[in-house]
Design a protein around this motif. Structure first.
Motif, PDB file in Angstrom:
ATOM      1  N   GLN A1264       0.836  -1.093   0.171  1.00  0.00           N
ATOM      2  CA  GLN A1264      -0.137   0.004  -0.076  1.00  0.00           C
ATOM      3  C   GLN A1264       0.993   1.178  -0.011  1.00  0.00           C
ATOM      4  O   GLN A1264       2.197   1.180   0.251  1.00  0.00           O
ATOM      5  N   VAL A1265       0.249   2.378  -0.263  1.00  0.00           N
ATOM      6  CA  VAL A1265       0.921   3.578  -0.282  1.00  0.00           C
ATOM      7  C   VAL A1265       0.199   4.524   0.359  1.00  0.00           C
ATOM      8  O   VAL A1265      -0.656   4.676   0.544  1.00  0.00           O
ATOM      9  N   LYS A1266       1.091   5.408   1.247  1.00  0.00           N
ATOM     10  CA  LYS A1266       0.532   6.462   1.949  1.00  0.00           C
ATOM     11  C   LYS A1266       1.606   7.676   2.071  1.00  0.00           C
ATOM     12  O   LYS A1266       2.767   7.326   2.317  1.00  0.00           O
ATOM     13  N   SER A1267       0.843   8.797   1.804  1.00  0.00           N
ATOM     14  CA  SER A1267       1.642  10.141   1.654  1.00  0.00           C
ATOM     15  C   SER A1267       1.604  10.885   2.977  1.00  0.00           C
ATOM     16  O   SER A1267       0.633  11.030   3.694  1.00  0.00           O
ATOM     17  N   SER A1268       2.805  11.725   3.352  1.00  0.00           N
ATOM     18  CA  SER A1268       2.879  12.219   4.635  1.00  0.00           C
ATOM     19  C   SER A1268       3.747  13.531   4.142  1.00  0.00           C
ATOM     20  O   SER A1268       4.205  13.730   3.128  1.00  0.00           O
ATOM     21  N   ALA A1269       3.967  14.427   5.076  1.00  0.00           N
ATOM     22  CA  ALA A1269       4.769  15.485   5.014  1.00  0.00           C
ATOM     23  C   ALA A1269       6.228  15.230   4.667  1.00  0.00           C
ATOM     24  O   ALA A1269       7.103  15.926   4.256  1.00  0.00           O
ATOM     25  N   ASP A1270       6.462  13.837   5.233  1.00  0.00           N
ATOM     26  CA  ASP A1270       8.048  13.607   5.070  1.00  0.00           C
ATOM     27  C   ASP A1270       8.237  12.893   4.023  1.00  0.00           C
ATOM     28  O   ASP A1270       9.584  12.577   3.612  1.00  0.00           O
ATOM     29  N   GLY A1271       7.363  12.463   3.059  1.00  0.00           N
ATOM     30  CA  GLY A1271       7.708  11.715   1.837  1.00  0.00           C
ATOM     31  C   GLY A1271       6.407  10.848   1.619  1.00  0.00           C
ATOM     32  O   GLY A1271       5.341  10.745   2.199  1.00  0.00           O
ATOM     33  N   ILE A1272       6.866   9.731   0.869  1.00  0.00           N
ATOM     34  CA  ILE A1272       5.623   8.707   0.393  1.00  0.00           C
ATOM     35  C   ILE A1272       6.116   7.630   0.931  1.00  0.00           C
ATOM     36  O   ILE A1272       7.358   7.225   0.894  1.00  0.00           O
ATOM     37  N   LYS A1273       5.128   6.815   1.752  1.00  0.00           N
ATOM     38  CA  LYS A1273       5.494   5.577   2.430  1.00  0.00           C
ATOM     39  C   LYS A1273       4.993   4.267   1.452  1.00  0.00           C
ATOM     40  O   LYS A1273       3.389   4.316   1.489  1.00  0.00           O
ATOM     41  N   VAL A1274       5.844   3.152   1.477  1.00  0.00           N
ATOM     42  CA  VAL A1274       5.197   2.024   0.804  1.00  0.00           C
ATOM     43  C   VAL A1274       5.218   1.022   1.791  1.00  0.00           C
ATOM     44  O   VAL A1274       6.512   0.760   2.447  1.00  0.00           O
ATOM     45  N   PHE A1275       4.178   0.283   2.279  1.00  0.00           N
ATOM     46  CA  PHE A1275       4.140  -0.703   3.310  1.00  0.00           C
ATOM     47  C   PHE A1275       3.303  -1.674   2.966  1.00  0.00           C
ATOM     48  O   PHE A1275       2.375  -1.576   2.060  1.00  0.00           O
ATOM     49  N   SER A1276       3.532  -2.818   3.973  1.00  0.00           N
ATOM     50  CA  SER A1276       2.612  -4.052   4.036  1.00  0.00           C
ATOM     51  C   SER A1276       2.167  -4.438   5.457  1.00  0.00           C
ATOM     52  O   SER A1276       3.130  -4.463   6.205  1.00  0.00           O
ATOM     53  N   ASN A1277       1.131  -4.418   5.847  1.00  0.00           N
ATOM     54  CA  ASN A1277       0.642  -4.844   7.032  1.00  0.00           C
ATOM     55  C   ASN A1277       0.856  -6.343   7.490  1.00  0.00           C
ATOM     56  O   ASN A1277       0.240  -7.294   6.549  1.00  0.00           O
ATOM     57  N   LEU A1278       1.380  -6.734   8.563  1.00  0.00           N
ATOM     58  CA  LEU A1278       1.772  -8.322   8.928  1.00  0.00           C
ATOM     59  C   LEU A1278       0.766  -8.289  10.197  1.00  0.00           C
ATOM     60  O   LEU A1278       0.737  -7.467  10.933  1.00  0.00           O
ATOM     61  N   LYS A1279       0.336  -9.675  10.305  1.00  0.00           N
ATOM     62  CA  LYS A1279      -0.416  -9.918  11.512  1.00  0.00           C
ATOM     63  C   LYS A1279       0.545 -10.083  12.681  1.00  0.00           C
ATOM     64  O   LYS A1279       0.057  -9.791  13.859  1.00  0.00           O
ATOM     65  N   HIS A1280       1.859 -10.273  12.393  1.00  0.00           N
ATOM     66  CA  HIS A1280       2.837 -10.256  13.593  1.00  0.00           C
ATOM     67  C   HIS A1280       4.240 -10.107  12.612  1.00  0.00           C
ATOM     68  O   HIS A1280       4.523 -10.787  11.764  1.00  0.00           O
TER      69      HIS A1280
END
Length: 1476
Positions: A1264-1280
């Motif tokens: 997934q992609v999420k933008s913030s003032a510090d930049g753009i974050k590419v991430f994946s959520n794990l159950k653990h």
């Protein structure tokens, strides 16, 4: 229905109608009272209804009442046990039932609650209104109760009326107008009409001679219709075949009735009406059945294939079929085909149907019963000639439902019928089962019903029984069951419906079969008093009834007669009328209630409308007999040979045989003592052919007679008889050969007959005759020998030299001398002196196969000048018979030769030539033609050794007959007469046994089976094969008991020890010893010995094992000559290990007495990325405690453990290596404890971590992609997330490393990549690769196009907002939440302020701006960063809530704090923190 019952129902209906009228009057009375209710009462009732909710409708199905609505108060409870007060057939409740009559108390309670509810709503009204409302409510309640009670009474009345109406209407069928018998002319139309009543409407069916009329089979012939209740049968163009007895049956669910009538068709012309064969004379229907052949047509009938003796079983279907050739073949004219059983013709019925398709005559029996057993005959009758074919059908008993019960009786028939009784007769069964038949139960059912009811409550002993108490007009069917001590048999075949009516009414008294009705002409005359009947006699009788018959009056007028019967006891003249209530119409009557031992006389009076006749002459004296006795036993039973599968039996009848029905026969194979019935239907003759026997077996027989009283004793058993074909004279010899000629003698030889006639040939007879030169016979045939010749070679003496002769041969056996053979060729009596050998003879063949044959012959008698040196074989085949070609390339010295290379299916002949030094002699006579086809049932000879060690050659011949003989040869010569070679034939298997075989017995052996299609085979027994067989034989004759397994030991529950071994099954006389350390032990407390000899299982049990039990264990077996031994050594380490295992088994058993693990601890990783420890426990109870330990420390001490189905688990979320350790689970209660351990460390921990890494990787969400003032974050959520899960980021397939621009990490169950200061070049394909230690897991993101543009735009927007937020005025620190200070002190509060431009600072107290006075209160800014508030000489009045407000053009910030001032000497107060 009787008239009495009809009037009774009318009276009941009238009484119920009066009661209904009374209830209607009561209803009108109550209704008028209700209409007088005041308007205010009705208004109050309406308000009560409005405040109630509808709970159901009373749906009245009767048209006399209308639907009602049931209501209850919204707050009143529904009764717990509602029940409808109305008839469930006419009234229904939706969704609840009406209350019961008994529940008035609960009903009043509900009405009282309604009144309370109304009172609560009108609390504000005046007291007068409340009193009036309560009064109205009570009035309405009473009226409703009366209405419900009245409604119930109405419904009950309506239900009773409906029942009375239904009972009045429902009744069985009854003929109001019966069809009348008619006499009509040929080709005219006959019409029969009847009317029938009943409810429901009866179903009417017409019959002709007991066979249902099929209007579709004869279109246009019969027409059946009904209109306005009138049923009509119309028969068009009547002919003589329509003369018959007809029957019409009416049936509905309440009964059945039958009536009979007769049609007689007369022919106007006596001669045959030839107009049938002129064109245009008549219009034929579309379907024409074949007609019988006229006397001018003659047929030639040939049976191509008939039915054989057949066996069936009760309940099965059977088809008998014959293939016929009928010449000439005419479409519509056929010979008369008739099926007969035991001399009685079979007509089509529901049990039997006959068919003809032009080539096959078929009889189909749809449901076999023992009544169907008998001799079946198909007769084809044409022009006074008759061709028939017969065979017996045997019907076996169906399997009894009760073991040991007898078989079913048979041939149940109505011997006599009347209005109120029938006399039934039947035949006792052949199989009595587990004991003698003690009686019979009779069952009956109404003609149209399927419900059978038992007539007699206790069994009757005679197979002849009157049935009384019948209802006139009803038809009944009857069946019988036999009874013995084991139970009741299956029922017999049911009779056809028998009407309970006078025989004259049903037509059974005088209605003959079709074509047998006698037509008489009678002039009408006046009704006169009839004459007296005559010839009164007792037709049959028993101990309790007599059947009378008489001859009707000769002069009786044109009116039917009825009869009255009187009886007198002994010789008295006191006559008592028997049938006073109703006269009989038929000239026969059964009289009951006779006293045993008294004599009676009977007389009859005829009556009509003119009066009664004078009595007839009395009958003879009749005394009721005692019970019929069973016959005595038959005698002199003897059996003789009949066919290969049957025997003919003859016997003498019993000396005493009252009322004999027939005979039952039983058979038993000799030596088995298992008797089976030979026939299931009694035979009347004293001879019978028993079929279905096994050829070659010996049988014995017995028979007994049967009558209505039962079965006689068995006859003496017959002598054993072998089932073989009958012995006849042999067939003719053939191939007469001249072997040598002398001056006055000739030596002849011939081939034996092809059939010996079932008995060995006892000798031959030779005839000769002198032949002239032209071939004519000179004189008569003369006998060459008077005494039979045993050999097939004979020297005829006293011949004339130079004279020509012909010869013929006859063979004889014990049955006689057979026919003479064909005459031989012409032979000349002239001495042979040529140097070459004479012809060989007896050329035969054996071992015929598809491509080979073995040819055999005998050497010539005349050898010539020098001995025979060899032979040549010549052959000719079918396409070129007569063209002989030599098969052997060189002469052979043996007298047999195997010819190979034959063409399958071709026919061949062979002949042999002998040669010596002088040359080749004459050829022999050709052999019989042989077809190169392997005979059916051919098998190869096999070498075997049986269980007794006997060596033998074996040839199976399934096609052998009882007359077949098996001959063994060695090198195709007869076996020498030695004691060590014996042959035997049994069960179609020929054996050649070697007794004390030696290697000299090796060689070529062959076997030939006679009376077959040339079955023969050979076997080349080599010395090696014989040697192996001899070794195997030696082992068998000096046996050891084969061991399936040696002595072994195993441990059982509780540490019990089991010694066991398996051998082949032992005989009952076998012996066993169990030896421990050279000491015999017996079955005692320590050693329990069990021997299953039938299965060869030996077991010895010991409850426990001790150190003293170390040693050697041995089992010794002896079974006849055979023996076996097996030992087991338990010494040293082997015993110690067994002892240890036994102790462990004991401990294991003790463990399982309390709570114990059936599945020990194991770990697994869940889908939620948790590690779970699982185990399963058995034998739990409520008091069982579960305790978890980690590294010997109790964990989850206060947690409750719910063990569903005995499963206990420990779930560890966010598992990591710090959770490593030794986990232990303990279950304990008062019965014991059990422990299970799972170590999570080392290699196991690595496996857990790997599995957890894999589960975490698989739980990862898509990138997934999420933008913030510090930049753009590419991430994946794990159950653990676990640290051991390694990951790598890729951009456009290039590995990424962490830098100032790209930050990577994981936090909060998330793996992320931060793009700082993103640019357009950061577009592309991103890959997150996770490695669980063994496998890589990849996630992909295509971060281009619109998705990148939107994220980039969000980043820019958020960055600008962050920049603005950094310039906003803010308080960044320095102020506490609460300040507590003593009075008189100075308070200085300092806060740090940031913002661009410089913020404006405002201090406030209790939400009001604080104003500085320059002395006690000062407010100032220091260094454009710190805001300072100072209060000197503080007092309690300065206590309060203070705040500082900073603001600039980009925003503001506000911080509160509390100041509490206390006086000197007091404790600082507890001040609550201000709300933020």
């Amino acid at each position: 229905m009787s008239s009495f019952a009809f009037h009774k129902r009318q009276n009941e209906y009238a009484a119920r109608s009066l009661r209904r009228q009374e209830i209607y009057s009561l209803e009108n009375k109550y209704s008028s009272a209700l209409h007088k209710t005041s308007y205010r009462s009705r208004k109050s009732a309406k308000r009560l209804d409005d405040d109630a909710e509808v709970i159901g409708d009373l749906i009245q199905t009767s048209p006399m009442t209308s639907p009602k609505v049931v209501r209850r108060l919204k707050h009143s409870p529904v009764p717990k046990s509602p029940r409808c007060i109305h008839d469930p057939h006419h009234l229904h409740m939706c969704p609840i039932h009406c209350p019961q009559d008994q529940s008035h108390a609960s009903h009043e309670e509900g009405e009282h609650r309604r009144s309370q509810h109304i009172a609560s709503e009108s609390a504000q009204a005046s007291e007068e209104d409340l009193v009036e409302a309560e009064y109205r409510t009570r009035q309405e309640t009473r009226q409703r109760a009366k209405r419900i009670s009245l409604q119930k009474r109405l419904c009950e009345s309506e239900h009773l009326a409906q029942e009375a109406f239904d009972e009045l209407m429902q009744r069985g069928p009854e003929f109001l107008i019966k069809p009348r018998s008619h006499v009509v002319w040929e080709k005219s139309v006959a019409k029969f009409v009847c009317t029938v009543q009943g409810f429901p409407d009866p179903h009417v069916k017409w019959y002709k001679n007991l066979v249902a009329l099929d209007t579709h089979k004869y279109p246009g012939k019969f027409r059946v219709y009904h209109k306005y209740g009138v049923h009509t049968l119309e028969i068009n163009r009547c002919d003589l075949d329509d003369t018959a007895q007809y029957r019409v049956i009416a049936v509905n669910p309440y009964g059945e009735t039958t009536t009979y009538f007769t049609l007689v068709v007369k022919r106007f012309k006596s001669e045959f009406d030839k107009s049938y064969f002129f064109p245009g004379a008549l219009i034929l229907p579309l379907h024409l059945d074949p007609v019988p052949a006229p006397s001018t047509v003659s047929f030639r009938v040939s049976f191509l294939k008939g039915f054989d003796v057949t066996f069936g079983r009760e309940g099965e279907s059977m088809t008998l079929s014959c293939s016929l050739l009928i010449i000439p073949k005419l479409k519509r004219i056929l010979p008369d085909m008739q099926w007969w059983r035991d001399g009685v013709r079979i007509f089509d019925s529901k049990w039997a149907q006959s068919f003809w398709d032009g080539e096959h005559a078929t009889l189909c029996l749809s449901h076999l019963n023992k009544e169907d057993e008998g001799l079946y005959t198909l007769r084809v009758i044409s022009n006074a000639s008759c061709h028939d074919h017969s065979a017996y059908l045997f019907v076996r008993d169906a399997k009894a439902e009760v073991a040991g019960a007898p078989s079913a009786p048979l041939d149940v028939e109505c011997r006599e019928q009347s209005r109120d009784y029938v006399i039934l007769a039947w035949k006792p069964p052949s199989v009595e089962g587990g004991g003698p038949v003690t009686g019979y139960f009779i069952e009956r059912c109404h003609g149209g019903s399927t419900k059978w009811e038992r007539v007699n409550q206790s069994p009757v002993t005679m197979a002849l029984q009157p049935i009384t108490g019948l209802v006139e007009g009803f038809s009944y069917r009857y069946r019988v069951c036999a009874v013995n001590k084991a139970g009741i048999s299956n029922p017999s075949r049911a009779t056809d419906p028998v009407p309970a009516a006078d025989p004259i009414d049903t037509g059974t008294a005088s209605a003959p079969r079709a074509g047998q009705i006698e037509v008489t002409e009678e002039d009408p005359s006046a009704v006169v008093v009839p004459w007296s009947p005559s010839h009164v006699s007792v037709l049959e009788g028993s101990k309790n009834y007599a059947l009378l018959t008489w001859t009707p009056s000769e002069k009786q007028g044109n009116e039917g007669l009825s009869y009255f019967v009187e009886r007198a006891i002994g010789d008295t003249d006191t006559w008592q009328r028997i049938n006073t209530d109703k006269a009989v119409k038929s000239p026969r009557l059964a009289v009951f209630d006779l006293a045993e031992g008294k004599s009676y006389r009977f007389r009859v009076l005829a009556a009509n409308s003119a009066g009664e006749s004078s009595p007839s002459d009395p009958s003879g004296s009749f005394t009721p007999d005692k019970a019929l006795s069973v016959p005595s036993a038959p005698s002199s039973l003897m059996g003789t040979r009949n066919t290969k599968t049957s025997l003919a039996l003859n016997w003498h009848p019993p000396k005493s045989m009252p009322g004999l029905i027939g005979y039952y026969l039983e058979q038993c194979r000799l030596g088995t003592n298992q008797w089976e019935p030979s026939n299931n239907k009694p035979v009347k003759d004293t001879r019978f052919a028993v079929h279905g026997l096994e050829t070659g077996e010996k049988y014995i027989f017995r028979t007994r007679a049967v009558n209505a009283a039962g079965l006689s004793e068995y006859s003496p058993e017959s002598d054993p008889v072998t089932v073989l074909a009958p012995i006849v004279a042999p067939s003719t010899p053939f191939n007469i050969t001249l072997l040598q000629a002398f001056k006055d003698a000739m030596l002849l030889s011939w081939r034996p007959p092809r059939s010996t006639g079932g008995s060995p040939i006892t000798g031959y007879y030779v005839d000769f005759v002198q032949v002239a030169g032209d071939g004519t016979l000179m004189g008569e045939w003369e006998e060459a020998n008077i005494k039979a010749v045993g050999d097939r070679m004979y020297k005829v003496h006293e011949m004339k030299e130079g004279t020509q002769y012909k010869f013929r041969i006859r063979a004889g056996n014990i049955a006689g001398v057979g026919s003479t053979s064909d005459a031989s060729d012409t032979f000349t009596c002239e001495e042979w002196k040529f140097p070459e050998p004479g012809p060989p003879y007896d050329v035969t063949y054996t071992e015929v196969r598809n491509d080979s044959v073995v040819v055999l012959w005998k050497p010539p008698v005349y050898i010539g000048e020098t001995p025979v040196s060899g032979y040549h074989v010549e052959m000719t085949d079918e396409p070129c018979l007569g063209q002989w070609k030599r098969v052997t390339t060189k002469s052979i010295d043996k007298k047999y030769f195997k010819v190979t290379g034959l063409q399958e299916g071709n026919t061949y002949r062979f002949r042999i030539c002998a040669e010596n030094q002088s040359g080749t002699g004459w050829p022999s006579l050709p052999s019989e033609p042989v077809k190169a086809v392997t005979p059916a049932g051919s098998h190869d000879v096999k070498l075997n050794v049986d269980d007794e060690g006997n060596i033998f050659l074996q040839l199976e011949c399934p096609n052998a007959t009882p007359d077949s003989e098996c001959y063994w040869f060695k090198s195709y010569d007869e076996l020498p007469a030695t004691s060590h070679l014996t042959s035997e034939n049994k069960d179609n298997v020929a054996k050649l046994c070697f007794n004390n075989a030696t290697l000299d017995d090796a060689g070529q052996y062959s076997c030939t089976v006679t009376d077959t299609d040339g079955v023969s085979a050979s076997y080349n027994l080599s010395e090696e094969e014989l040697k192996d067989a001899m070794e195997k034989s030696n082992k068998i004759k000096h046996p050891t008991i084969p061991l399936k397994s040696d002595l072994a030991v195993e441990l059982q529950e509780k540490g019990r020890v089991r010694f066991f071994m398996h051998v082949k099954p032992l005989s009952p006389n076998s012996d066993m010893k169990f030896i421990v350390n050279e000491k015999d032990v017996t079955d005692d407390k320590k050693y329990q010995v069990h021997i299953d000899k039938a299965n060869g299982v030996i077991e010895v049990f010991m409850d426990s094992l001790t150190p003293e039990d170390e040693g050697t264990y041995t089992v010794q077996l002896h079974d006849g000559l055979a023996s076996a031994q097996s030992s087991l050594v338990l010494i040293g380490d082997a015993f110690k290990e067994l002892l240890k295992d036994a102790e462990n088994q004991r401990k294991e058993w003790l463990r399982k007495q309390g709570p114990h693990f059936i599945e020990y601890l194991s770990w697994s990783v869940t889908e939620q990325c948790c590690v779970e420890l699982l185990s399963k426990v058995a034998n739990l109870k409520k008091e069982t405690n579960v305790i978890w330990y980690k590294d010997e420390k109790n964990i989850m001490a206060e947690a409750k453990h719910e063990m569903k189905d005995g499963v206990c688990s420990l779930l560890m979320a966010e598992f990591s290596k710090k959770d490593a350790g030794m986990y232990k689970l303990e279950v304990v209660d008062d019965r014991g404890r059990d422990t299970s351990v799972q170590e999570l460390s080392g290699k196991v921990m690595d496996e857990v971590v790997h599995a957890l890494c894999k589960a975490c990787a698989l739980s990862a969400s898509p990138l997934q992609v999420k933008s913030s003032a510090d930049g753009i974050k590419v991430f994946s959520n794990l159950k653990h997330y676990i640290d051991e899960l390694k990951y790598t980021w890729f951009h456009n397939d290039n590995k990424m490393v962490s830098s100032e621009k790209y930050h990577m990490g994981e936090s909060g169950g998330q793996i992320w990549l931060q793009l700082t200061e993103p640019e357009k070049k950061d577009m592309g394909k991103y890959i997150l690769e996770m490695f669980d230690g063994e496998e890589k897991h990849k996630l992909y993101l295509d971060f281009t196009g619109q998705e990148f543009d939107e994220a980039f735009e969000d980043y820019r927007r958020l960055k600008e907002a962050a920049i603005a937020d950094t310039k906003r005025a803010r308080v960044v620190g320095g102020l506490p939440d609460v300040v507590t200070i003593m009075e008189g002190k100075s308070l200085k509060m300092t806060c740090s302020v940031v913002g661009e431009p410089l913020p404006e600072v405002t201090w406030m107290k209790n939400e009001r701006a604080l104003v500085a006075d320059g002395q006690r209160i000062t407010l100032q800014m220091e260094g454009n960063r710190y805001g300072i508030m100072t209060i000197r000489q503080i007092t309690t009045e300065d206590s309060g809530t203070y705040s500082v407000l900073v603001q600039n053009t980009f925003g503001s910030d506000h911080v509160e704090f509390t100041v509490s001032v206390y006086k000197q000497g007091q404790e600082p107060p507890a001040v609550p923190r201000p709300k933020k």
